[in-house]
Motif scaffolding. Structure first.
Motif, PDB file in Angstrom:
ATOM      1  N   LEU B 773       4.441  -9.589   8.102  1.00 23.14           N
ATOM      2  CA  LEU B 773       2.982  -9.601   8.230  1.00 23.14           C
ATOM      3  C   LEU B 773       2.362 -10.448   7.120  1.00 23.14           C
ATOM      4  N   GLY B 774       2.950 -10.349   5.934  1.00 22.67           N
ATOM      5  CA  GLY B 774       2.603 -11.225   4.830  1.00 22.67           C
ATOM      6  C   GLY B 774       1.283 -10.917   4.166  1.00 22.67           C
ATOM      7  N   GLY B 775       1.143 -11.402   2.927  1.00 23.15           N
ATOM      8  CA  GLY B 775      -0.127 -11.282   2.218  1.00 23.15           C
ATOM      9  C   GLY B 775       0.009 -10.618   0.868  1.00 23.15           C
ATOM     10  N   GLU B 790      -2.791  -2.950  -4.127  1.00 25.52           N
ATOM     11  CA  GLU B 790      -3.874  -3.395  -3.254  1.00 25.52           C
ATOM     12  C   GLU B 790      -3.660  -4.865  -2.918  1.00 25.52           C
ATOM     13  N   GLY B 791      -3.967  -5.265  -1.709  1.00 29.71           N
ATOM     14  CA  GLY B 791      -3.793  -6.664  -1.331  1.00 29.71           C
ATOM     15  C   GLY B 791      -4.235  -6.869   0.093  1.00 29.71           C
ATOM     16  N   THR B 792      -3.617  -7.827   0.760  1.00 30.50           N
ATOM     17  CA  THR B 792      -3.889  -7.996   2.184  1.00 30.50           C
ATOM     18  C   THR B 792      -2.570  -8.016   2.920  1.00 30.50           C
ATOM     19  N   LEU B 793      -2.607  -7.521   4.133  1.00 31.86           N
ATOM     20  CA  LEU B 793      -1.442  -7.545   5.015  1.00 31.86           C
ATOM     21  C   LEU B 793      -1.940  -8.016   6.373  1.00 31.86           C
ATOM     22  N   ALA B 794      -1.292  -9.003   6.921  1.00 35.54           N
ATOM     23  CA  ALA B 794      -1.721  -9.588   8.194  1.00 35.54           C
ATOM     24  C   ALA B 794      -3.194  -9.980   8.138  1.00 35.54           C
ATOM     25  N   PRO B 797      -7.531  -6.405   4.528  1.00 32.67           N
ATOM     26  CA  PRO B 797      -7.451  -5.770   3.208  1.00 32.67           C
ATOM     27  C   PRO B 797      -6.741  -4.427   3.320  1.00 32.67           C
ATOM     28  N   ALA B 798      -5.803  -4.190   2.406  1.00 29.69           N
ATOM     29  CA  ALA B 798      -4.959  -3.000   2.555  1.00 29.69           C
ATOM     30  C   ALA B 798      -4.571  -2.443   1.202  1.00 29.69           C
ATOM     31  N   ARG B 799      -4.348  -1.124   1.210  1.00 28.13           N
ATOM     32  CA  ARG B 799      -3.652  -0.489   0.098  1.00 28.13           C
ATOM     33  C   ARG B 799      -2.303  -0.038   0.636  1.00 28.13           C
ATOM     34  N   ALA B 800      -1.273  -0.363  -0.110  1.00 30.86           N
ATOM     35  CA  ALA B 800       0.074   0.052   0.300  1.00 30.86           C
ATOM     36  C   ALA B 800       0.560   1.117  -0.669  1.00 30.86           C
ATOM     37  N   PHE B 801       0.837   2.302  -0.146  1.00 30.42           N
ATOM     38  CA  PHE B 801       1.371   3.400  -0.964  1.00 30.42           C
ATOM     39  C   PHE B 801       2.851   3.536  -0.659  1.00 30.42           C
ATOM     40  N   ARG B 802       3.696   3.453  -1.701  1.00 25.94           N
ATOM     41  CA  ARG B 802       5.131   3.631  -1.420  1.00 25.94           C
ATOM     42  C   ARG B 802       5.476   5.096  -1.569  1.00 25.94           C
ATOM     43  N   ILE B 803       5.173   5.806  -0.535  1.00 25.97           N
ATOM     44  CA  ILE B 803       5.469   7.240  -0.515  1.00 25.97           C
ATOM     45  C   ILE B 803       6.206   7.535   0.778  1.00 25.97           C
ATOM     46  N   GLY B 807      11.915  10.565   4.044  1.00 28.26           N
ATOM     47  CA  GLY B 807      13.166  10.298   3.337  1.00 28.26           C
ATOM     48  C   GLY B 807      13.661   8.884   3.519  1.00 28.26           C
ATOM     49  N   GLU B 808      12.970   8.124   4.371  1.00 34.43           N
ATOM     50  CA  GLU B 808      13.358   6.727   4.571  1.00 34.43           C
ATOM     51  C   GLU B 808      12.523   5.828   3.672  1.00 34.43           C
ATOM     52  N   LEU B 809      12.944   4.558   3.582  1.00 33.05           N
ATOM     53  CA  LEU B 809      12.088   3.551   2.982  1.00 33.05           C
ATOM     54  C   LEU B 809      10.765   3.576   3.751  1.00 33.05           C
ATOM     55  N   SER B 810       9.648   3.736   3.041  1.00 30.91           N
ATOM     56  CA  SER B 810       8.405   4.004   3.751  1.00 30.91           C
ATOM     57  C   SER B 810       7.206   3.518   2.957  1.00 30.91           C
ATOM     58  N   TYR B 811       6.268   2.940   3.674  1.00 28.86           N
ATOM     59  CA  TYR B 811       4.992   2.530   3.084  1.00 28.86           C
ATOM     60  C   TYR B 811       3.895   3.176   3.913  1.00 28.86           C
ATOM     61  N   GLU B 812       2.920   3.734   3.242  1.00 30.01           N
ATOM     62  CA  GLU B 812       1.725   4.142   3.978  1.00 30.01           C
ATOM     63  C   GLU B 812       0.642   3.126   3.677  1.00 30.01           C
ATOM     64  N   ILE B 813       0.137   2.488   4.728  1.00 34.05           N
ATOM     65  CA  ILE B 813      -0.832   1.413   4.569  1.00 34.05           C
ATOM     66  C   ILE B 813      -2.210   1.920   4.988  1.00 34.05           C
ATOM     67  N   ALA B 814      -3.146   1.852   4.049  1.00 32.92           N
ATOM     68  CA  ALA B 814      -4.531   2.228   4.373  1.00 32.92           C
ATOM     69  C   ALA B 814      -5.348   0.952   4.538  1.00 32.92           C
ATOM     70  N   VAL B 815      -6.032   0.866   5.679  1.00 28.65           N
ATOM     71  CA  VAL B 815      -6.902  -0.282   5.936  1.00 28.65           C
ATOM     72  C   VAL B 815      -8.256   0.259   6.358  1.00 28.65           C
ATOM     73  N   PRO B 816      -9.329  -0.536   6.226  1.00 24.42           N
ATOM     74  CA  PRO B 816     -10.629  -0.042   6.687  1.00 24.42           C
ATOM     75  C   PRO B 816     -10.542   0.409   8.143  1.00 24.42           C
ATOM     76  N   ALA B 817     -11.194   1.544   8.449  1.00 19.74           N
ATOM     77  CA  ALA B 817     -11.032   2.155   9.766  1.00 19.74           C
ATOM     78  C   ALA B 817     -11.290   1.153  10.891  1.00 19.74           C
ATOM     79  N   GLY B 818     -12.278   0.290  10.693  1.00 17.36           N
ATOM     80  CA  GLY B 818     -12.640  -0.655  11.746  1.00 17.36           C
ATOM     81  C   GLY B 818     -11.534  -1.651  12.045  1.00 17.36           C
TER      82      GLY B 818
END
Lengths: 107, 993
Positions: B773-775, B790-794, B797-803, B807-818
């Protein structure tokens, strides 16, 4: 359904806009307190038939907590005031005494 | 027989005939009829059967107080049970059917109960069916349920709509008789906003029927003129067919308006529920006539005297050719006059008093009607219809002096003011000795928020039963002054209370004197209750069911408590009344629900990706008001198949989870760190910017209430993730402490849950997808486990939480709801080459359970502390204080002797039943088996290909390897070994790559 005036936004709020929060003016007992103190703070609640001080939140309004003095038997409201008070304001106490001469007072 | 008279009928329109059916039989009535008047016009006096003895029941009253004449009204989806014929307006095509009989109204097998009535005394159910217990469930209850019950419940959805309306006024007047209209006129003249409610379809109440003259003219003239005047005033609202059901705190009144009850299917709402806030309420609700307790007073043809003249005057219906009047007051003589004027015969007026010479009595005598003093009815003769009465001396024991043939009996035991609305919100009553009735005590009214009287009763409702007093009372209560219109009504002599007829009646007679017609409560039942020690009127009510029928004792209560007082040798006011509770007459559930049905029954919360899920095979799970995907099924797949596939794919390739429902609360300010250290059991103030920490929240009692990952956004800002169901609750919890305890701390909170879409990218290929997706740099070095960036993905604007909750490699990505849907679809498109599949909440559960992660609400139930879940590491020992710390110091919580979290592995690989309990040897103090553990989460693990479970077990972690037995509900046991709750990747290597 009660009507209580929110002391923050001045709205005469109907009970459906409010959430009850039980007894007001509780003193918190944290670490270091005795079992008796903690029990009294955590579990002992007044449930008078008569003058009572309660916490209410204007949940579907401004979101603020406030306190109300009212009679649980007749539903007369003696006044509402901000939650940031440790004891009932003097004017409300005076009003209660005028309306309820036999009231035992704040304990 | 009862029939339509050739002339008269002030409320009917003889030019408009309406056809209707009763039990399938075609009948005809007129516009303006009630169903009751139309049935009587067709000689249908028998309309139902009583509840307990299945005795024949006829129409007794002419209004809301009717206890007997209830029918199933309408058909199919419009079937309504228990509709009172006396308040149901006739309309063309009306279909009614009688209730509570089998096989037919005329011949009913349940009447056998009547023959054995002496074996069915008060409290019969309590006394008879105690033992053996199994017999209640399998024998008694099914038989009783089949033969009891009144109307049938409809089986189809209600096709009608109902609406609710809100109104505010300075004065609400309940009751559109002359008292209510005068009060409204007086108040409206001062400019007050006035609402007037009348429960029937007509203004004027009883006055026009009772020959009252106002300003020298029949009351009808004054009523018409007053209604016209009120209609012309812009500050007055008039509602007919509108019943005030209840008066509540601070002037809140509920009223039900019958909008289209009498015009079904015309497109208007069937009913309208009014929610009225009134500064003041005037109840002009009139009074209800009381029956007289004499043997056989329930036989069809025995009616209230006022009802008899209502039917004659209002609807031109004769209840019978020969009407015997029995009374203890002057008012019933009006009925004698009305019967006589209609050309029918009054063979006698039986007056229980020893003297009677009021104006009305003299008028009756002058008409040549025989008036017998100190007389009563020993017994009514007849079965399904009155055929005569046996006359006795009221002062005696029931020796028959005479027999009079008749086909109707009009009885009057005096009048009771309708005090229901006055009493609903705390108004008190006083006993009026002269009229033998409770009336409102003006010194003790229900009050408003400022301590003023909220309700005033006027007219008959205030105990003023003589018409000439009523208008002046109404003017006074409405705050007016000046003279009232001149009312002419005959002078009435005092009534004499009669609580039993004759006063010395034998036990045999008392057992046939009905108090509560619908529930078959007799004088003998109340006397038995008193002998058995039921001294409280509230207890007697429940023991005998007196006043518990659908009419709520409108006819029976005063007579019943007078009989009770007599049995107890106590004055009536000392015995008191039962509590008056809303509604005054039953309110349709549809009106209470209003428009809140179907899709708008409650709000539905949708994530930004809701419609995508809907279009891709989702099976929804309700989570609070949210809908979350449980799983996404493919053609031919069961839900279980889909969950297995989703779990395996997330572990082996790449999964995508809509985690937008996760609570997101921002806590900001100079004291935010200090505040969060109080909210969470662990330390949040020390969390470096850019890092994440798993936190636990307890209540002040010490018990775990929520969990989630906290991220430090900046020096003074933290983002707290809560459980999906917990966001609002936790935000309110924070605000409570901030506003009410630490109000000097400088902290702001904001619930931003719906501002962000949150998407979990889970699995070995998670990083590859985000890189595609890049960014922003999502490498292990730039964004290690438990960090966020914080950065951009695709391009979004996104926040990427590595949580990781899997138990797997996992990112939770928060983006503006819209932009949530755009990001989700970008992931779906880019993820194809990595084998990406979305997964739902059930796969989420399986993934977390395989890792031994707890779930609030599964592993916790409000009695579990973090230490029970082996989460002691997340409870700070250094902090001086946090919410719950003092609670957890209590000995029983600090003890090691508690149920603690373990894994459970079945020996046969099966899945343990959810909630299963492991018994322990012995019994507790209540004679129940002791227990030693229970299952809190249980799943089939597609990864391990066997059942896995977590549970709370007594001293569980000390008992590793031990085998417990869990009984299954339908027999047999499942054996499970106590193991480490982490079933998969114990070292936690997979999430940290």
């Amino acid at each position: 359904m009660l009507i209580l005036e929110c002391p923050y936004c001045g709205v005469k709020a109907e009970e459906t806009e409010l959430s009850p929060g039980h007894e007001a003016h509780l003193k918190r007992f944290g670490p270091g307190s005795s079992d008796e103190q903690f029990e009294s703070y955590m579990f002992a609640r007044k449930n008078p038939k008569g003058v009572h001080f309660e916490r209410w939140r204007h949940t579907y309004g401004c979101g603020k907590w406030f306190l109300a003095a009212r009679c649980t038997a007749t539903l007369e409201v003696f006044g509402t005031y901000p939650a940031q008070t440790s004891e009932p304001p003097a004017d409300i106490v005076a009003k209660i005494k005028a309306r309820r001469p036999n009231w035992e007072g704040v304990k | 027989m009862s029939t339509r008279l050739a002339r008269g009928g002030r409320l009917i329109d003889r030019a408009t005939a309406h056809e209707f059916t009763f039990n399938g039989k075609r009948m005809a009535g007129f516009a303006g009829d009630t169903l009751a008047s139309a049935l009587l016009a067709n000689d249908q006096m028998l309309v139902g059967r009583s509840f307990k003895y299945h005795r024949p029941r006829g129409i007794v009253a002419s209004g809301a107080e009717e206890p007997n004449a209830l029918v199933n009204l309408g058909q199919g989806a419009r079937l309504e049970p228990n509709q009172r014929t006396t308040t149901t307006e006739l309309f063309p095509g009306l279909a009614a059917a009688s209730q509570n009989h089998w096989p037919s109204l005329e011949f009913d097998v349940g009447v056998v109960n009547n023959a054995v009535a002496r074996f069915l005394p008060a409290g019969f159910y309590y006394k008879t069916f105690l033992q053996p217990r199994a017999a209640w469930k399998h024998l008694f209850e099914p038989v009783i349920r089949a033969s009891a019950g009144l109307g049938r419940a409809p089986t189809e959805a209600d096709p009608d709509r109902y609406e609710q309306a809100y109104a505010h006024c300075d004065l609400l007047v309940v009751g559109g008789g002359i008292a209510g209209l005068q009060a409204a006129l007086t108040a409206a003249g001062t400019g007050a906003r006035v609402i007037v409610l009348e429960q029937t379809a007509h203004w004027g109440g009883r006055a026009p029927v009772d020959d009252v003259l106002i300003d020298e003219k029949p009351a009808d003239h004054w009523v018409a003129a007053t209604v016209a005047a009120l209609s012309a005033m812009p500050n007055v609202t008039l509602r007919l067919r509108c019943m005030a059901a209840g008066v509540y705190d601070h002037g809140y009144v509920l009223a039900e308006e019958r909008v289209a009850d009498h015009t079904p299917g015309d497109g208007r709402p069937k009913k309208r529920l009014w929610r009225i806030r009134a500064a003041k309420v005037i109840t002009a609700t009139g009074a209800i006539e009381r029956p007289l307790p004499f043997a056989g007073n329930d036989i069809p043809g025995v009616m209230l005297a006022s009802a008899v003249r209502d039917y004659i005057v209002n609807w031109a219906v004769s209840p019978g050719d020969r009407v015997v009047i029995v009374t203890n007051n002057d008012d019933a003589y009006r009925t004698a006059i009305a019967v006589h004027r209609a050309g029918l015969t009054v063979p006698a007026v039986l007056d229980a008093r020893t003297e009677a010479d009021g104006d009305l009595v003299q008028e009756v005598r002058s008409l040549g009607i025989a008036v017998h003093l100190n007389r009563g009815i020993a017994k009514v003769k007849g079965g399904r219809r009155v055929s005569g009465v046996a006359v006795c001396a009221q002062a005696g024991e029931g020796a028959v002096l005479d027999e009079i043939a008749c086909d109707a009996v009009a009885m009057s035991g005096g009048w009771s003011p309708v005090v229901h609305l006055w009493s609903h919100c705390g108004g008190k009553l006083i006993w009026d000795e002269a009229q033998a009735a409770f009336r409102p005590d003006p010194q003790r009214p229900p009050i408003t928020h400022d301590g003023q009287a909220m309700v005033a009763a006027v007219g008959s409702a205030n105990g003023l039963l003589q018409a000439d007093e009523v208008l002046a009372d109404a003017i006074r209560a409405a705050g007016g002054s000046g003279p009232a219109p001149k009312v002419h009504a005959p002078a009435e002599a005092a009534m004499v209370p009669v609580w039993m007829m004759p006063q010395g009646a034998s036990a045999e007679l008392r057992a046939k004197m009905w108090l509560d017609y619908q529930n078959d409560v007799k004088v003998a039942d109340v006397q038995l209750a008193a002998r058995e020690g039921y001294e409280s009127v509230e207890h007697t009510k429940r023991y005998t069911t007196l006043g518990m029928a659908t009419d709520q004792g409108k006819l029976s209560n005063i007579n019943g408590l007078a009989v009770l007082a007599g049995s107890l040798n106590a004055p009536i006011p000392q015995v008191g009344t039962t509590t008056f509770r809303p509604p005054y007459t039953p309110v349709t559930l549809g009106a209470l629900a209003g428009e809140a049905r179907g899709e708008i029954f409650q709000p539905l919360r949708r994530t930004p990706m809701h419609d995508w899920h809907q279009a891709h095979g989702v099976y929804w799970e309700p989570v609070g008001l949210w809908r979350r995907p449980y799983c996404y099924t493919r053609p031919g797949e069961s839900h279980a198949d889909a969950v297995k596939r989703e779990v395996v794919n997330a572990r082996s390739h790449l999964g995508l989870l809509d985690a937008s429902t996760l609570g997101k609360i921002v806590v900001k300010g100079p004291d935010a760190g200090r505040f969060l250290d109080m909210m969470y059991t662990n330390v949040m103030s020390s969390l470096p910017v850019g890092r994440c920490r798993y936190g636990l929240m307890c209540n002040e009692n010490g018990f775990l209430m929520d969990d989630g990952v906290v991220a430090r956004i900046s020096d003074d800002t933290w983002l707290c993730h809560t459980t999906s169901g917990g966001a609002d609750r936790i935000h309110a919890h924070m605000e409570d402490w901030l506003q009410c305890e630490w109000w000097d701390w400088q902290v702001y909170t904001a619930n931003l849950t719906e501002q962000y879409a949150q998407i979990a990218v889970v699995g070995p290929s998670a990083r590859k997808l985000l890189e595609k997706l890049g960014g922003m740099d999502v490498s292990k070095e730039a964004l290690p486990f438990m960090h966020w960036a914080e950065g951009t993905l695709a391009g979004i604007p996104a926040r990427a939480f590595r949580i990781s909750f899997s138990g797997e490699l996992s990112y939770e990505i928060a983006v503006p709801a819209g932009q949530g849907l755009a990001f989700w679809e970008a992931c779906i498109a880019a993820g194809k080459e990595f084998g990406l599949m979305p997964y739902g909440t059930e796969a989420l559960h399986v993934l977390r359970a395989e890792k031994g992660f707890i779930m609030i609400g599964d592993e916790t139930d409000g009695t579990v502390i973090p230490q029970d879940l082996n989460l002691g590491w997340a409870v700070s020992k250094k902090k001086a204080d946090f919410i719950g710390k003092r609670g957890q110091e209590r000995t029983f919580l600090a003890s090691p002797d508690r149920w603690k979290l373990v894994g459970l592995e079945t020996l046969d690989g099966s899945v343990l039943p959810d909630g299963a309990i492991a018994p322990a040897p012995g019994m507790n103090a209540n004679g129940q088996r002791n227990t030693q553990g229970r299952v809190t989460s249980t799943y089939y693990s597609p990864t391990l290909k066997k059942g896995i479970a977590m549970g709370l077990v007594h001293r569980g972690p000390d008992r590793m390897g031990e085998v417990l037995e869990f009984p299954k509900i339908w027999g047999g046991v499942v054996k499970a070994r106590i193991v480490d709750p982490v079933f998969y990747d114990k070292a936690g290597e997979k999430q940290d790559v």
